[in-house]
Design a protein around this motif. Structure first.
Motif, PDB file in Angstrom:
ATOM      1  N   ASN A  71     -71.433  -8.697  37.953  1.00 59.43           N
ATOM      2  CA  ASN A  71     -71.459  -7.455  37.274  1.00 59.43           C
ATOM      3  C   ASN A  71     -72.114  -7.408  35.888  1.00 59.43           C
ATOM      4  OD1 ASN A  71     -69.164  -8.811  38.379  1.00 59.43           O
ATOM      5  ND2 ASN A  71     -68.347  -6.781  38.761  1.00 59.43           N
ATOM      6  N   GLU A  72     -72.880  -7.097  35.364  1.00 61.52           N
ATOM      7  CA  GLU A  72     -73.656  -6.877  34.150  1.00 61.52           C
ATOM      8  C   GLU A  72     -72.866  -5.983  33.209  1.00 61.52           C
ATOM      9  OE1 GLU A  72     -77.593  -7.424  32.267  1.00 61.52           O
ATOM     10  OE2 GLU A  72     -76.828  -8.154  34.171  1.00 61.52           O
ATOM     11  N   VAL A  73     -72.657  -6.426  31.981  1.00 61.53           N
ATOM     12  CA  VAL A  73     -71.993  -5.642  30.949  1.00 61.53           C
ATOM     13  C   VAL A  73     -73.030  -5.345  29.884  1.00 61.53           C
ATOM     14  CG1 VAL A  73     -70.115  -5.570  29.270  1.00 61.53           C
ATOM     15  CG2 VAL A  73     -69.794  -6.751  31.459  1.00 61.53           C
ATOM     16  N   GLU A  74     -73.225  -4.061  29.562  1.00 61.08           N
ATOM     17  CA  GLU A  74     -74.297  -3.683  28.645  1.00 61.08           C
ATOM     18  C   GLU A  74     -73.801  -2.678  27.619  1.00 61.08           C
ATOM     19  OE1 GLU A  74     -78.064  -4.090  31.781  1.00 61.08           O
ATOM     20  OE2 GLU A  74     -77.439  -2.108  31.054  1.00 61.08           O
ATOM     21  N   VAL A  75     -74.510  -2.656  26.477  1.00 58.45           N
ATOM     22  CA  VAL A  75     -74.238  -1.679  25.434  1.00 58.45           C
ATOM     23  C   VAL A  75     -75.566  -1.166  24.902  1.00 58.45           C
ATOM     24  CG1 VAL A  75     -74.046  -3.511  23.693  1.00 58.45           C
ATOM     25  CG2 VAL A  75     -73.090  -1.257  23.231  1.00 58.45           C
ATOM     26  N   SER A  76     -75.631   0.147  24.662  1.00 59.71           N
ATOM     27  CA  SER A  76     -76.817   0.771  24.077  1.00 59.71           C
ATOM     28  C   SER A  76     -76.351   1.975  23.267  1.00 59.71           C
ATOM     29  CB  SER A  76     -77.814   1.199  25.162  1.00 59.71           C
ATOM     30  OG  SER A  76     -77.216   2.131  26.057  1.00 59.71           O
ATOM     31  N   GLY A  77     -77.292   2.678  22.645  1.00 64.57           N
ATOM     32  CA  GLY A  77     -76.927   3.801  21.792  1.00 64.57           C
ATOM     33  C   GLY A  77     -76.358   3.305  20.483  1.00 64.57           C
ATOM     34  N   GLY A  78     -75.622   4.180  19.793  1.00 66.74           N
ATOM     35  CA  GLY A  78     -75.020   3.778  18.524  1.00 66.74           C
ATOM     36  C   GLY A  78     -76.037   3.373  17.474  1.00 66.74           C
ATOM     37  N   GLY A  79     -77.287   3.848  17.639  1.00 68.73           N
ATOM     38  CA  GLY A  79     -78.326   3.467  16.693  1.00 68.73           C
ATOM     39  C   GLY A  79     -78.955   2.118  16.963  1.00 68.73           C
ATOM     40  N   LEU A  80     -78.547   1.460  18.057  1.00 69.85           N
ATOM     41  CA  LEU A  80     -79.161   0.174  18.403  1.00 69.85           C
ATOM     42  C   LEU A  80     -80.568   0.407  18.944  1.00 69.85           C
ATOM     43  CD1 LEU A  80     -76.189  -1.627  20.208  1.00 69.85           C
ATOM     44  CD2 LEU A  80     -77.027  -2.033  17.870  1.00 69.85           C
ATOM     45  N   ASN A  81     -81.432  -0.550  18.685  1.00 70.59           N
ATOM     46  CA  ASN A  81     -82.816  -0.448  19.131  1.00 70.59           C
ATOM     47  C   ASN A  81     -82.974  -1.081  20.505  1.00 70.59           C
ATOM     48  OD1 ASN A  81     -85.602  -0.131  19.247  1.00 70.59           O
ATOM     49  ND2 ASN A  81     -86.018  -1.958  18.021  1.00 70.59           N
ATOM     50  N   GLY A  82     -82.487  -0.393  21.547  1.00 69.96           N
ATOM     51  CA  GLY A  82     -82.618  -0.904  22.903  1.00 69.96           C
ATOM     52  C   GLY A  82     -81.278  -1.144  23.561  1.00 69.96           C
ATOM     53  N   THR A  83     -81.340  -1.777  24.729  1.00 64.03           N
ATOM     54  CA  THR A  83     -80.143  -2.108  25.504  1.00 64.03           C
ATOM     55  C   THR A  83     -79.844  -3.588  25.350  1.00 64.03           C
ATOM     56  OG1 THR A  83     -80.608  -0.370  27.111  1.00 64.03           O
ATOM     57  CG2 THR A  83     -79.155  -2.148  27.831  1.00 64.03           C
ATOM     58  N   TYR A  84     -78.564  -3.903  25.216  1.00 65.80           N
ATOM     59  CA  TYR A  84     -78.128  -5.282  25.005  1.00 65.80           C
ATOM     60  C   TYR A  84     -77.179  -5.704  26.121  1.00 65.80           C
ATOM     61  CZ  TYR A  84     -80.069  -5.063  20.277  1.00 65.80           C
ATOM     62  OH  TYR A  84     -80.919  -4.950  19.202  1.00 65.80           O
ATOM     63  N   SER A  85     -77.354  -6.936  26.589  1.00 66.43           N
ATOM     64  CA  SER A  85     -76.516  -7.486  27.652  1.00 66.43           C
ATOM     65  C   SER A  85     -75.440  -8.376  27.035  1.00 66.43           C
ATOM     66  CB  SER A  85     -77.365  -8.314  28.628  1.00 66.43           C
ATOM     67  OG  SER A  85     -78.337  -7.496  29.254  1.00 66.43           O
ATOM     68  N   THR A  86     -74.193  -8.074  27.334  1.00 64.03           N
ATOM     69  CA  THR A  86     -73.072  -8.813  26.757  1.00 64.03           C
ATOM     70  C   THR A  86     -72.949 -10.182  27.415  1.00 64.03           C
ATOM     71  OG1 THR A  86     -71.916  -6.760  26.249  1.00 64.03           O
ATOM     72  CG2 THR A  86     -70.587  -8.771  26.357  1.00 64.03           C
ATOM     73  N   ILE A  87     -72.823 -11.217  26.581  1.00 60.38           N
ATOM     74  CA  ILE A  87     -72.731 -12.579  27.108  1.00 60.38           C
ATOM     75  C   ILE A  87     -71.368 -13.217  26.870  1.00 60.38           C
ATOM     76  CG2 ILE A  87     -75.209 -13.036  27.003  1.00 60.38           C
ATOM     77  CD1 ILE A  87     -74.626 -14.632  24.387  1.00 60.38           C
ATOM     78  N   GLN A  88     -70.639 -12.773  25.836  1.00 65.53           N
ATOM     79  CA  GLN A  88     -69.327 -13.368  25.590  1.00 65.53           C
ATOM     80  C   GLN A  88     -68.585 -12.583  24.523  1.00 65.53           C
ATOM     81  OE1 GLN A  88     -68.377 -15.064  22.451  1.00 65.53           O
ATOM     82  NE2 GLN A  88     -70.045 -16.457  21.957  1.00 65.53           N
ATOM     83  N   PHE A  89     -67.277 -12.821  24.422  1.00 67.22           N
ATOM     84  CA  PHE A  89     -66.545 -12.326  23.267  1.00 67.22           C
ATOM     85  C   PHE A  89     -65.575 -13.394  22.818  1.00 67.22           C
ATOM     86  CE2 PHE A  89     -62.284 -11.136  24.761  1.00 67.22           C
ATOM     87  CZ  PHE A  89     -62.449 -11.008  26.130  1.00 67.22           C
ATOM     88  N   HIS A  90     -65.245 -13.341  21.537  1.00 68.73           N
ATOM     89  CA  HIS A  90     -64.366 -14.367  20.989  1.00 68.73           C
ATOM     90  C   HIS A  90     -63.530 -13.778  19.856  1.00 68.73           C
ATOM     91  CE1 HIS A  90     -68.147 -14.734  18.587  1.00 68.73           C
ATOM     92  NE2 HIS A  90     -67.288 -14.816  17.587  1.00 68.73           N
ATOM     93  N   PHE A  91     -62.579 -14.575  19.373  1.00 71.45           N
ATOM     94  CA  PHE A  91     -61.641 -14.121  18.354  1.00 71.45           C
ATOM     95  C   PHE A  91     -61.690 -15.030  17.129  1.00 71.45           C
ATOM     96  CE2 PHE A  91     -59.535 -11.184  21.154  1.00 71.45           C
ATOM     97  CZ  PHE A  91     -59.664 -11.746  22.409  1.00 71.45           C
ATOM     98  N   HIS A  92     -61.410 -14.443  15.979  1.00 69.01           N
ATOM     99  CA  HIS A  92     -61.214 -15.195  14.737  1.00 69.01           C
ATOM    100  C   HIS A  92     -59.851 -14.802  14.180  1.00 69.01           C
ATOM    101  CE1 HIS A  92     -65.494 -16.462  14.298  1.00 69.01           C
ATOM    102  NE2 HIS A  92     -65.703 -15.340  14.959  1.00 69.01           N
ATOM    103  N   TRP A  93     -59.021 -15.792  13.871  1.00 71.42           N
ATOM    104  CA  TRP A  93     -57.748 -15.479  13.244  1.00 71.42           C
ATOM    105  C   TRP A  93     -57.219 -16.691  12.517  1.00 71.42           C
ATOM    106  CZ3 TRP A  93     -57.804 -16.336  18.570  1.00 71.42           C
ATOM    107  CH2 TRP A  93     -56.957 -17.337  19.051  1.00 71.42           C
ATOM    108  N   GLY A  94     -56.132 -16.524  11.777  1.00 68.55           N
ATOM    109  CA  GLY A  94     -55.532 -17.649  11.080  1.00 68.55           C
ATOM    110  C   GLY A  94     -54.408 -17.199  10.191  1.00 68.55           C
TER     111      GLY A  94
END
Length: 234
Positions: A71-94
């Motif tokens: 399944n392909e996850v993508e984001v576009s609009g929001g003032g972005l210059n083109g369509t972007y394919s999502t490759i990962q997500f991660h967290f920062h905490w402490g």
């Protein structure tokens, strides 16, 4: 570029990253930053986003304890210059001086956690994306810990998997979690935009950052994790 798990905030601290040969660390377009709301200017070009498969419960396929949180996850609009394919997500905490929580701050306020959804401009490999000023788009979500917030099904499911992968280095199959389920009811029309960089060496200045104004609220009992874990979509 090395993964975030190869860098720390103690012995090999960010103050030393600029000395790494070939590094962009310390240049003029570096992330993260403190967003000063009194300096924010409204940009009419920042229209609404279009998200593809953010509601799919099959986009997040595996989880591995690597030292961060794809399944392909993508984001576009929001003032972005083109369509972007999502490759990962991660967290920062402490909860210590060296691991204080969110990477970005708002008027010097630091949230307990921050989630990053990382996407490459469609058609580019990582090596190509880091060479372009907007080759990477990162969606940043602050995460607020609330004792009275209801237990989110998506977050409860995710953390149940995290307790099973402590110390594991191989992918662990997960099911029935969507990105929208983690984002919840955050208003996706309210966000800050700036052009910045990767937050670990080589600190390439290749990122269009979107930092959403409203935090994701999760129950305090869900933030009893150790280490940093990366979730991957296939």
């Amino acid at each position: 570029s090395a993964s975030g798990s190869d860098w720390c905030y103690t012995e090999n601290s960010p103050s030393k990253w600029k000395d790494i040969s070939g590094s962009f660390c310390g240049d003029k377009r570096q992330s993260p930053l403190n967003i000063v709301t009194s300096h924010v200017v409204t940009d009419s070009k920042l229209n609404n986003f279009t998200f593809v498969n953010f509601s799919s419960e099959h986009a997040i396929k595996s989880i591995v304890n690597t030292g961060h949180t794809d399944n392909e996850v993508e984001v576009s609009g929001g003032g972005l210059n083109g369509t972007y394919s999502t490759i990962q997500f991660h967290f920062h905490w402490g909860d210590t001086e060296h691991h204080p929580g969110s990477e970005h701050t708002i008027d010097d306020h630091r949230y307990p956690m921050e989630m990053h959804i990382v996407s490459l401009k469609k058609g580019l490999a990582v090596e190509q994306a880091i060479e372009k000023s907007d080759g990477i788009a990162v969606l940043g979500f602050f995460i607020n810990v609330c004792p009275t917030t209801n237990m989110s099904e998506a977050w409860s499911t995710l953390t149940s998997y995290l307790t099973n992968v402590t110390g594991m280095i191989c992918p662990f199959k997960i099911m029935n979690i969507s990105i929208n389920g983690l984002i919840g009811d955050v208003d996706l029309t309210k966000f800050y935009r700036y052009m910045g960089s990767l937050t670990t060496p080589m600190c390439n200045e290749a990122v269009a950052w979107t930092v959403f104004q409203e935090p994701i609220n999760i129950h305090k009992d869900l933030v009893s994790w150790t280490g940093l874990t990366r979730v991957k979509g296939v």
